[in-house]
Write an enzyme that holds these catalytic residues in place. Structure first.
Site, PDB file in Angstrom:
ATOM      1  N   ARG A 220      -2.334 128.418  -4.631  1.00 13.44           N
ATOM      2  CA  ARG A 220      -1.018 128.113  -4.948  1.00 13.44           C
ATOM      3  C   ARG A 220      -0.344 129.159  -5.731  1.00 13.44           C
ATOM      4  O   ARG A 220       0.955 129.430  -5.475  1.00 13.44           O
ATOM      5  CB  ARG A 220      -0.749 126.624  -5.496  1.00 13.44           C
ATOM      6  CG  ARG A 220      -1.253 125.732  -4.580  1.00 13.44           C
ATOM      7  CD  ARG A 220      -0.837 124.180  -5.284  1.00 13.44           C
ATOM      8  NE  ARG A 220       0.477 124.021  -5.417  1.00 13.44           N
ATOM      9  CZ  ARG A 220       1.186 122.971  -6.072  1.00 13.44           C
ATOM     10  NH1 ARG A 220       0.152 122.140  -6.813  1.00 13.44           N
ATOM     11  NH2 ARG A 220       2.472 122.848  -6.032  1.00 13.44           N
TER      12      ARG A 220
ATOM     13  N   CYS B 132       3.349 124.630 -14.424  1.00 16.97           N
ATOM     14  CA  CYS B 132       2.342 124.198 -13.228  1.00 16.97           C
ATOM     15  C   CYS B 132       3.470 124.193 -11.786  1.00 16.97           C
ATOM     16  O   CYS B 132       4.419 124.675 -11.753  1.00 16.97           O
ATOM     17  CB  CYS B 132       1.748 123.226 -13.492  1.00 16.97           C
ATOM     18  SG  CYS B 132       2.160 121.772 -14.106  1.00 16.97           S
TER      19      CYS B 132
END
Length: 273
Positions: free
Chosen positions: A172, A230
């Site tokens: 990611r 995040c």
């Protein structure tokens, strides 16, 4: 330094007995309440991450809840500003870290996370209960600002001149896949420290000396200009918890990637470096 982490044995010996918070949560389901109803630490209260530890989405998927929401959470679970609190989840402390951070941010001073969560409790022979704790009542009033945070501008500054840690999985971070957000990639200058690197296979945090070495190797030291982020501000609190467990404090970018990408003028990087 008192660690923000607590073991099963330490919890059993803790006096006075803390308020127990079950923050079990699954990003893709099933709901954490189902797991709580199936069995939890005796006396624990369930707290829902999506509705009590976050505000409605926008901007970002898990923005800060308002103080009224946190006040209600604390009052019904019997928490005052100086009440000892232990939070936990199923195993890896991801959701528990968000609960730890939110309660601390809004003025609850003594909050610790049960390392290894419910799985560790059961592995040590701890009993579980299906009884639902009755609502309590306190006069606690949540006030924001007891922990540092950064916004998008602050995160960009840390990435440029300090150490911005991205807690997402490497694929990611690299922009190779993006299952949750509309845009893939990372904040330019960020350093990838995925959550999995902080944990043992059974969901405990790695020993403090290993964590300290890992963070130091990535430039995260007590005197560095740090922040964590995040996807939506949950895993970032897990990194902040791990950092604090080795004596390093770091602000959190709560909006994180899901907030960063709401402004198309903000730069985006891809790749694993």
């Amino acid at each position: 330094m008192t660690s923000p982490l607590i073991t099963v044995d330490e919890l059993r010996a803790l006096e006075p007995q803390p308020v127990l918070i079950d923050a079990t949560w699954n990003l893709a389901g099933p709901p954490g309440r189902e797991a709580y109803d199936a069995g939890h630490l005796p006396g624990a209260y369930f707290v829902d991450l999506d509705t009590e530890l976050a505000g409605p989405p926008g901007p970002g998927r898990h923005p800060l809840p308002d103080a009224t929401t946190v006040s209600a959470l604390a009052r019904r679970t019997g928490i005052s500003a100086d009440t000892p609190v232990v939070v936990y989840d199923a195993a890896n402390s991801l959701a528990a870290a968000r609960a730890w951070w939110i309660l601390r941010y809004f003025g609850v001073a003594d909050v610790r996370v049960l390392d290894g969560g419910l799985a560790a409790w059961q592995a040590a022979g701890g009993e579980v209960s299906t009884d639902v704790s009755a609502d309590d009542d306190t006069d606690f009033t949540a006030t924001p600002g007891h922990l540092p945070l950064v916004d998008a501008e602050g995160a960009a500054k840390v990435a440029a001149t300090g150490v911005l840690l991205d807690a997402r999985a490497p694929e990611r971070f690299a922009g190779e896949v993006e299952p949750m957000d509309k845009v893939a990639g990372h904040i330019p200058g960020a350093i990838n420290t995925p959550m999995a690197a902080l944990l043992t296979p059974d969901g405990h945090f790695k020993p403090a000396d290993e964590l300290a070495t890992y963070f130091t190797d990535h430039g995260a030291t007590p005197d560095a200009d740090l922040a964590t982020y995040c996807g939506s501000g949950v895993t970032a609190t897990h990194t902040a918890l791990a950092l604090e467990s080795v004596g390093i404090k770091a602000p959190v970018y709560i909006g994180s990637w899901s907030d960063w990408i709401t402004d198309p003028t903000r730069p985006i990087a891809t790749g694993r470096d």
